[in-house]
Design a protein around this motif. Structure first.
Motif, mmCIF file in Angstrom:
data_model
loop_
_atom_site.group_PDB
_atom_site.id
_atom_site.type_symbol
_atom_site.label_atom_id
_atom_site.label_comp_id
_atom_site.label_asym_id
_atom_site.label_seq_id
_atom_site.Cartn_x
_atom_site.Cartn_y
_atom_site.Cartn_z
ATOM 1 N N GLN A 195 0.833 -1.196 0.000
ATOM 2 C CA GLN A 195 0.000 0.000 0.000
ATOM 3 C C GLN A 195 0.870 1.249 0.000
ATOM 4 O O GLN A 195 1.959 1.284 0.589
ATOM 5 C CB GLN A 195 -0.905 0.000 1.230
ATOM 6 C CG GLN A 195 -1.973 -1.087 1.187
ATOM 7 C CD GLN A 195 -2.795 -1.066 2.461
ATOM 8 O OE1 GLN A 195 -2.253 -1.062 3.546
ATOM 9 N NE2 GLN A 195 -4.103 -1.026 2.308
ATOM 10 N N THR A 196 0.383 2.279 -0.649
ATOM 11 C CA THR A 196 1.104 3.553 -0.625
ATOM 12 C C THR A 196 0.700 4.383 0.581
ATOM 13 O O THR A 196 1.335 5.366 0.898
ATOM 14 C CB THR A 196 0.805 4.333 -1.910
ATOM 15 O OG1 THR A 196 -0.609 4.517 -2.025
ATOM 16 C CG2 THR A 196 1.288 3.561 -3.125
ATOM 17 N N SER A 197 -0.382 4.000 1.226
ATOM 18 C CA SER A 197 -0.868 4.706 2.401
ATOM 19 C C SER A 197 -0.819 3.773 3.598
ATOM 20 O O SER A 197 -0.880 2.558 3.456
ATOM 21 C CB SER A 197 -2.300 5.198 2.167
ATOM 22 O OG SER A 197 -2.863 5.646 3.376
ATOM 23 N N LYS A 198 -0.749 4.361 4.784
ATOM 24 C CA LYS A 198 -0.750 3.552 5.996
ATOM 25 C C LYS A 198 -2.172 3.276 6.474
ATOM 26 O O LYS A 198 -2.370 2.600 7.474
ATOM 27 C CB LYS A 198 0.039 4.252 7.104
ATOM 28 C CG LYS A 198 1.543 4.335 6.824
ATOM 29 C CD LYS A 198 2.276 4.962 7.993
ATOM 30 C CE LYS A 198 3.769 5.034 7.715
ATOM 31 N NZ LYS A 198 4.520 5.655 8.840
ATOM 32 N N LEU A 199 -3.173 3.823 5.810
ATOM 33 C CA LEU A 199 -4.551 3.580 6.229
ATOM 34 C C LEU A 199 -5.079 2.331 5.537
ATOM 35 O O LEU A 199 -4.958 2.202 4.315
ATOM 36 C CB LEU A 199 -5.424 4.789 5.888
ATOM 37 C CG LEU A 199 -5.076 6.077 6.640
ATOM 38 C CD1 LEU A 199 -5.982 7.214 6.172
ATOM 39 C CD2 LEU A 199 -5.205 5.892 8.147
ATOM 40 N N PRO A 200 -5.699 1.422 6.279
ATOM 41 C CA PRO A 200 -6.156 0.157 5.709
ATOM 42 C C PRO A 200 -7.518 0.270 5.035
ATOM 43 O O PRO A 200 -8.328 1.122 5.387
ATOM 44 C CB PRO A 200 -6.245 -0.744 6.941
ATOM 45 C CG PRO A 200 -6.603 0.199 8.054
ATOM 46 C CD PRO A 200 -5.881 1.477 7.740
ATOM 47 N N PHE A 201 -7.769 -0.633 4.087
ATOM 48 C CA PHE A 201 -9.091 -0.785 3.471
ATOM 49 C C PHE A 201 -9.689 0.588 3.112
ATOM 50 O O PHE A 201 -10.808 0.914 3.474
ATOM 51 C CB PHE A 201 -10.056 -1.525 4.407
ATOM 52 C CG PHE A 201 -9.665 -2.930 4.712
ATOM 53 C CD1 PHE A 201 -9.914 -3.956 3.819
ATOM 54 C CD2 PHE A 201 -9.036 -3.244 5.904
ATOM 55 C CE1 PHE A 201 -9.568 -5.261 4.100
ATOM 56 C CE2 PHE A 201 -8.674 -4.544 6.197
ATOM 57 C CZ PHE A 201 -8.935 -5.567 5.296
ATOM 58 N N PRO A 255 2.737 -1.945 10.419
ATOM 59 C CA PRO A 255 1.343 -1.754 9.968
ATOM 60 C C PRO A 255 1.165 -2.045 8.489
ATOM 61 O O PRO A 255 0.132 -2.583 8.080
ATOM 62 C CB PRO A 255 1.043 -0.297 10.317
ATOM 63 C CG PRO A 255 2.368 0.346 10.535
ATOM 64 C CD PRO A 255 3.276 -0.716 11.042
ATOM 65 N N HIS A 256 2.151 -1.660 7.663
ATOM 66 C CA HIS A 256 2.038 -1.954 6.233
ATOM 67 C C HIS A 256 1.839 -3.450 6.001
ATOM 68 O O HIS A 256 0.913 -3.875 5.297
ATOM 69 C CB HIS A 256 3.312 -1.500 5.508
ATOM 70 C CG HIS A 256 3.328 -0.059 5.151
ATOM 71 N ND1 HIS A 256 2.285 0.567 4.508
ATOM 72 C CD2 HIS A 256 4.285 0.893 5.337
ATOM 73 C CE1 HIS A 256 2.581 1.834 4.320
ATOM 74 N NE2 HIS A 256 3.805 2.067 4.820
ATOM 75 N N ALA A 302 -1.437 7.995 11.810
ATOM 76 C CA ALA A 302 -1.357 6.570 11.543
ATOM 77 C C ALA A 302 -0.589 5.828 12.621
ATOM 78 O O ALA A 302 -0.929 4.690 12.979
ATOM 79 C CB ALA A 302 -0.723 6.327 10.174
ATOM 80 N N ASP A 303 0.478 6.453 13.165
ATOM 81 C CA ASP A 303 1.265 5.766 14.190
ATOM 82 C C ASP A 303 0.460 5.548 15.464
ATOM 83 O O ASP A 303 0.485 4.460 16.051
ATOM 84 C CB ASP A 303 2.531 6.578 14.500
ATOM 85 C CG ASP A 303 3.510 6.584 13.337
ATOM 86 O OD1 ASP A 303 3.459 5.620 12.532
ATOM 87 O OD2 ASP A 303 4.295 7.535 13.219
ATOM 88 N N GLN A 304 -0.260 6.578 15.893
ATOM 89 C CA GLN A 304 -1.090 6.428 17.088
ATOM 90 C C GLN A 304 -2.233 5.438 16.835
ATOM 91 O O GLN A 304 -2.607 4.668 17.716
ATOM 92 C CB GLN A 304 -1.651 7.781 17.519
ATOM 93 C CG GLN A 304 -0.634 8.696 18.172
ATOM 94 C CD GLN A 304 -1.284 9.893 18.838
ATOM 95 O OE1 GLN A 304 -2.500 9.922 19.043
ATOM 96 N NE2 GLN A 304 -0.472 10.899 19.177
ATOM 97 N N ALA A 305 -2.792 5.475 15.640
ATOM 98 C CA ALA A 305 -3.878 4.549 15.307
ATOM 99 C C ALA A 305 -3.392 3.097 15.369
ATOM 100 O O ALA A 305 -4.071 2.225 15.923
ATOM 101 C CB ALA A 305 -4.417 4.870 13.923
ATOM 102 N N TRP A 306 -2.216 2.855 14.816
ATOM 103 C CA TRP A 306 -1.673 1.485 14.837
ATOM 104 C C TRP A 306 -1.361 1.042 16.268
ATOM 105 O O TRP A 306 -1.656 -0.111 16.649
ATOM 106 C CB TRP A 306 -0.422 1.415 13.976
ATOM 107 C CG TRP A 306 0.265 0.063 14.014
ATOM 108 C CD1 TRP A 306 1.491 -0.213 14.527
ATOM 109 C CD2 TRP A 306 -0.254 -1.176 13.537
ATOM 110 N NE1 TRP A 306 1.776 -1.545 14.413
ATOM 111 C CE2 TRP A 306 0.708 -2.170 13.789
ATOM 112 C CE3 TRP A 306 -1.456 -1.537 12.920
ATOM 113 C CZ2 TRP A 306 0.530 -3.498 13.458
ATOM 114 C CZ3 TRP A 306 -1.637 -2.865 12.583
ATOM 115 C CH2 TRP A 306 -0.658 -3.831 12.843
ATOM 116 N N ALA A 307 -0.812 1.920 17.071
ATOM 117 C CA ALA A 307 -0.523 1.577 18.463
ATOM 118 C C ALA A 307 -1.807 1.248 19.221
ATOM 119 O O ALA A 307 -1.852 0.316 20.038
ATOM 120 C CB ALA A 307 0.228 2.728 19.140
#
Length: 602
Positions: free
Chosen positions: A8-14, A126-127, A37-42
């Motif tokens: 993915q080119t973005s760190k946001l899924p789906f 996350p990627h 994105a970093d806080q979301a993944w954590a």
């Protein structure tokens, strides 16, 4: 079929789908909505690590995890879980490319990755993690476009159940917070419901063609059933649940002591570590007290855990399904009992005979026919003529058309109390004058079994370290000094009966005395005179035989032409076939007497 997801080119899924279900924790949703994105993944990692209301499926635990239940060694069983190599390492190297499903081992590995995904969140970037999640969803959706075909490639049937049924249920269960995974359940439920209806006979009987994959297929459905128990609306419909419950009974009837199903390849399908735990889990999920009682009788490992089995009555051990082209004949459920499986979906049919937990016969029952000096080819498929199962015997009669106006009937009779098995080929002409007939059939004996012929008579013993069964060729002369009519020989792992005669029919019976102690005693047999209207009947019209082993005697009669009222040993018989015990009192105690077949030869 393969699915390869580009990074993915973005760190946001789906990105193209609504990500969260309404049940997702609001703080988690807000973290992703914030754009960091970093806080979301954590937050996602912490959420997955702290979930307590969602029991993790333990399908990857142990040396023989449930994911590998009944998985054949030939299907890269030892490599599916990477031989100890961490799944995280594979996922880091290949990302979404690790998720493929075009071969069975890859399909199972995709499931392994799915079940490991919650724990992998703490080990992957996350990627990589979201690439894997999205690739698994895409793989499940692609597989759901196919339908189970009981007449197609059976390995393809299994692959489709893994990817289109179990995989989407696993993703739905493991990630109820995600809308894309939840969206997979309805079609998976529908597909599994249709598959159970299509692949089983309406009473839980699996088609004989499925035997090579029946173990991993039931394992797949059992894991899906565990998941469905914890999902709203379950894993399949109410009707499919009834099929699964009946399938458990069918599986027990087909279960072999060494961890596989009867009439399957011993080396290819045996899994003594996973077979019985799989059946135990299936019984826990959907079995009844009768299933518990049968399983406890079959397997000491299950008996130790199933104390409630003592409260259940044993079900009938025999079954037959014409649609499934499959039958088991059995004297009982215990290890000491005789159990015979017949799978006749194709020619040659497959069989396996177990007595006392020992495999006496196993493989394909083949035959050759020669008419007037020319080989005769098979011109049809096996059809059921008769099935009977009661306290006295189990009886199955099959028929197949041959070329040159010939028909081959095959009689299989297991007398339960007497522990006697008859395997009989009946060659009949469908019209015309008498012909020169020669027929041979070959029965493959089991592993560690040898043939021990008698020195002066034409019978012998099947021996596995010690005598297991005596075999009597009833239509041949007892003494080897009279070579007329044919032979019974053991060669290259097969017991071969050959008979020849001139006429319109040829009856080729073998009697197996399955009591080892009695089989070692004196035995003899005679061809009987059959009379009609005070005249002796030719042997291509009707035949009768009397066998003697130890203190027991048995009689078999078969009409080979138009049925009529005839006498054998002073007994009147008007049906097509009769067999039973002949006690000292001199009156036949019939196990079975069949009426005239609708396809009677004229």
């Amino acid at each position: 079929m393969a699915t390869a997801i580009a990074p993915q080119t973005s760190k946001l899924p789906f990105e193209t789908l609504p990500l969260w279900h309404k049940s997702a924790p609001r703080p988690l949703v807000e973290k992703f909505a914030s754009g960091d994105a970093d806080q979301a993944w954590a937050a996602w990692q912490k959420h997955l690590a702290r979930r307590k209301s969602l029991p993790a499926p333990r399908f990857l635990d142990g040396k023989r995890p449930p994911l590998l239940w009944c998985w054949p060694v030939a299907w890269e069983r030892d490599g599916v879980l990477l031989q100890g190599r961490p799944l995280a390492q594979l996922c880091k190297e290949l990302s979404g490319d690790a998720v493929r499903g075009d071969e069975l081992p890859q399909a199972l590995q995709a499931l392994a990755i799915a079940y490991a995904l919650p724990k992998l969140a703490s080990k992957l970037s996350p990627h990589v993690w979201w690439d894997l999640a999205e690739a698994l969803c895409d793989l499940a959706r692609e597989a759901q476009q196919l339908c189970a075909d009981p007449h197609g490639d059976v390995q393809e049937v299994l692959r489709q159940q893994l990817l289109a049924g179990e995989l989407p249920l696993a993703l739905t269960y493991l990630f109820p917070e995600l809308q894309p995974t939840r969206d997979l359940q309805p079609l998976a439920r529908q597909l599994l419901s249709e598959s159970l209806a299509t692949l089983l006979d309406g009473k839980g009987g699996p088609h004989a063609r499925l035997l090579p994959v029946l173990g991993p297929l039931i394992a797949c459905w059992t894991r899906a059933r565990w998941l469905g128990k914890r999902l709203k609306r379950g894993s399949w419909s109410t009707e499919a649940e009834a099929q699964y419950q009946w399938l458990i009974r069918s599986a027990l009837r087909l279960a072999a002591p060494d961890g596989r199903f009867l009439a399957t390849n011993t080396r290819a399908t045996r899994d003594e570590f996973g077979f019985w735990p799989m059946l135990a889990r299936a019984i826990d999920l959907a079995g009844d007290k009768a299933d518990c009682a049968a399983a406890a009788t079959l397997s000491p490992a299950i008996a130790a855990k199933k104390t409630e089995a003592k409260c259940g009555n044993l079900p009938k051990p025999a079954f037959h399904s014409e649609w499934a082209a499959l039958a088991t004949l059995a004297t009982g459920w215990s290890k000491s009992d005789a159990r015979l499986a017949i799978a006749y979906a194709r020619d040659p049919l497959a069989l396996e005979l177990q007595v006392g937990g020992r495999q006496l016969l196993a493989g394909t029952w083949t035959s050759e026919t020669i008419c007037n000096g020319e080989p005769v080819a098979v011109a049809g498929s096996w059809d059921e003529l008769c099935w009977q199962s009661d306290q006295d015997c189990d009886y199955l009669e099959l028929s197949i058309d041959l070329a040159n106006n010939l028909r081959l009937d095959r009689q299989i009779l297991l007398a339960k109390r007497d522990a006697v098995l008859f395997l009989i080929d009946v060659l009949q002409s469908t019209g015309g004058a008498a012909r020169s007939l020669r027929h041979s059939f070959h029965l493959p004996w089991g592993r560690d079994v040898t043939w021990q012929p008698e020195a002066e008579t034409r019978d012998g013993l099947l021996v596995d370290r010690k005598p297991r069964a005596a075999v009597l060729p009833l239509a041949l002369s007892e003494w080897r000094s009279d070579p007329r009519g044919g032979s019974l020989v053991g060669h290259e792992g097969h017991l071969t009966l050959t008979q020849e005669a001139t006429g319109r029919a040829l009856y080729c019976p073998l009697l197996f005395d399955l009591k080892p102690g009695r089989a070692k005693q004196d035995r003899t047999w005679r061809q009987l005179t059959v009379a009609e209207s005070l005249s002796v009947v030719p042997r291509d019209v009707a035949v009768g035989f009397r066998a003697h082993s130890g203190d027991d005697q048995w009689v078999v009669y078969r009409s080979l032409g138009p049925a009529a009222n005839r006498t054998v040993l002073g007994q009147n018989i008007s049906g097509e076939f009769a067999a039973g015990r002949f006690p000292a009192a001199g009156e036949i105690k019939a196990w079975i007497e069949t009426e005239v077949s609708e396809t009677e030869v004229g």
